[in-house]
Write an enzyme that holds these catalytic residues in place. Structure first.
Site, short mmCIF file in Angstrom:
data_model
loop_
_atom_site.label_atom_id
_atom_site.label_comp_id
_atom_site.label_asym_id
_atom_site.label_seq_id
_atom_site.Cartn_x
_atom_site.Cartn_y
_atom_site.Cartn_z
N THR A 7 0.85 -1.18 0.00
CA THR A 7 0.00 0.00 0.00
C THR A 7 0.89 1.24 0.00
OG1 THR A 7 -0.22 0.30 2.40
CG2 THR A 7 -1.68 -1.30 1.36
N GLY A 8 0.37 2.33 -0.54
CA GLY A 8 1.21 3.53 -0.68
C GLY A 8 2.31 3.33 -1.69
N ALA A 9 2.03 2.55 -2.74
CA ALA A 9 3.07 2.13 -3.69
C ALA A 9 3.34 3.14 -4.80
CB ALA A 9 2.69 0.79 -4.33
N SER A 10 2.60 4.24 -4.84
CA SER A 10 2.75 5.17 -5.95
C SER A 10 3.92 6.13 -5.79
CB SER A 10 1.46 5.98 -6.13
OG SER A 10 1.18 6.74 -4.96
N GLY A 12 7.46 7.50 -2.88
CA GLY A 12 8.20 7.37 -1.64
C GLY A 12 8.69 5.97 -1.33
N ILE A 13 8.58 5.59 -0.06
CA ILE A 13 9.08 4.31 0.39
C ILE A 13 8.36 3.15 -0.30
CG2 ILE A 13 9.31 2.78 2.41
CD1 ILE A 13 9.59 5.32 4.13
N GLY A 14 7.05 3.27 -0.45
CA GLY A 14 6.30 2.22 -1.12
C GLY A 14 6.75 2.02 -2.55
N SER A 137 7.70 4.50 12.03
CA SER A 137 8.53 5.71 12.06
C SER A 137 9.11 5.90 13.46
CB SER A 137 7.69 6.92 11.68
OG SER A 137 8.39 8.13 11.92
N TYR A 150 0.05 12.74 12.58
CA TYR A 150 0.89 11.65 12.09
C TYR A 150 1.55 10.89 13.24
CZ TYR A 150 4.75 9.39 9.59
OH TYR A 150 5.65 8.46 9.09
#
Length: 332
Positions: A7-10, A12-14, A137, A150
């Site tokens: 998830t969040g693959a679009s 940054g870290i993903g 984090s 966050y």
């Protein structure tokens, strides 16, 4: 080849993690809201030797996450690794964050992890195998100003994951869940994030490239028996400094935590990607990196140490000594 959901693959870290698994030839299920970034990520995974599957979804909606899991197993078979990485945030003092914004941060950054974990466990538990990696984090243990939503969500992820881990141990399950705790990373979030600052937001230096984080995520997935992994020496030092002298660290961050998270340049629009994706079209894709390439580290000595148990002990000791030294400097 393993089937990996990110998830969040679009971005940054993903995104960097998706590329890493693409190089391994894995079947990679790419999940995010922004279609532009997902399509570009899919092309990268395919070019590197993996098989991508794009799934546009909002992780705050459990029904959409469940649909992702169904599509992943229909296309590739059983899910081996599920990586929760999607998040959202607002850079602002607490009183300037609206209730609606706070709710949204929590729904994505905390409940998104809960939803992903639930969908993964539904399939992994009956098979008695599989690994879930929560991308955490250092701010999940040591909060800083201007990111209360966050930080609160990342603390919640730690608490939820600890409880789940004990439940899995109680039932003798071979399903594993671990957390990869991240340092400051150069991702596009600092250009996309909703903010109410007078200057452009930035990660607190030292900053690492997303590839460093991706290697930490993959290592945690490959060796999931440990409770958590610290990525970057600053993560270790920050957590230990907080354990040794939290009140002193509070005062230090009160003095420095505002300026250290802002550059001297003009801030973004302030609208951010909280409620809508910033990369709706292919032209909006920013890749894995943010705006801080020139000051970001591509390597971390700590990521080398973590691969060797004896060296890890020495490295942790060095980090603790570093934290003690830092505390002494702060107190002087």
């Amino acid at each position: 080849m393993p089937t990996v959901v990110i998830t969040g693959a679009s971005a940054g870290i993903g995104r960097a993690t998706a590329r890493l698994y693409g190089r391994r030839g894995a079947d990679v299920v790419l999940v995010a809201r922004g279609k532009g970034g997902l399509e570009a990520a899919a092309d990268e995974v395919a070019a590197l030797g993996g098989r991508p599957l794009v799934q546009t979804a909002d992780v705050s909606d459990p029904a959409q996450v469940e649909a992702v899991a169904e599509a992943a197993e229909k296309e590739f078979g059983p899910i081996d690794v599920w990586i929760n990485c999607a998040f959202s945030s607002v850079f602002a003092p607490f009183e300037e964050i609206t209730p609606e914004e706070y709710k949204r941060i929590t729904e994505v950054t905390y409940l998104g992890f809960v939803n992903g974990t639930r969908a993964a466990l539904k399939r992994m538990l009956p098979r008695d195998r599989g690994t879930i990696v929560q991308v955490g984090s250092a701010l999940g243990e040591r909060s800083i100003p201007l990111q209360s939503g966050y930080c609160g969500a990342k603390h919640a992820v730690n608490g939820f994951t600890s409880a789940l881990r004990v439940e899995l141990l109680h039932r003798g399950s071979n399903v594993h869940v671990t957390v990869a705790q991240m340092p400051a990373v150069n991702t596009p979030q600092f250009d996309w994030v909703r903010d109410r600052l007078s200057r452009h937001p930035m990660p607190v230096p030292p900053i690492y490239q997303p590839e460093v984080a991706a290697r930490g995520v993959a290592y945690a997935a490959d060796h999931p028996r440990r409770k958590q992994y610290y990525v970057g020496a600053t993560t270790v030092a920050t957590i230990w400094a907080n354990r040794l002298a939290p009140a002193l660290l509070d005062r230090y961050l009160a003095r420095t935590g505002f300026d250290s998270q802002q550059t001297d340049s003009v801030p973004p629009s302030g609208l951010g990607n909280l409620f809508e994706p910033a990369d709706r079209e292919r032209a909006d894709d920013q890749g894995a990196h943010g705006s801080f390439d020139e000051v970001s580290h591509a390597r971390s000595w700590q990521e080398i140490l973590v691969r060797h148990p004896a060296a890890t002990v020495l490295g942790t000791g060095a980090a603790v000594l570093g934290a003690v030294s830092a505390i002494r400097r702060l107190a002087s």
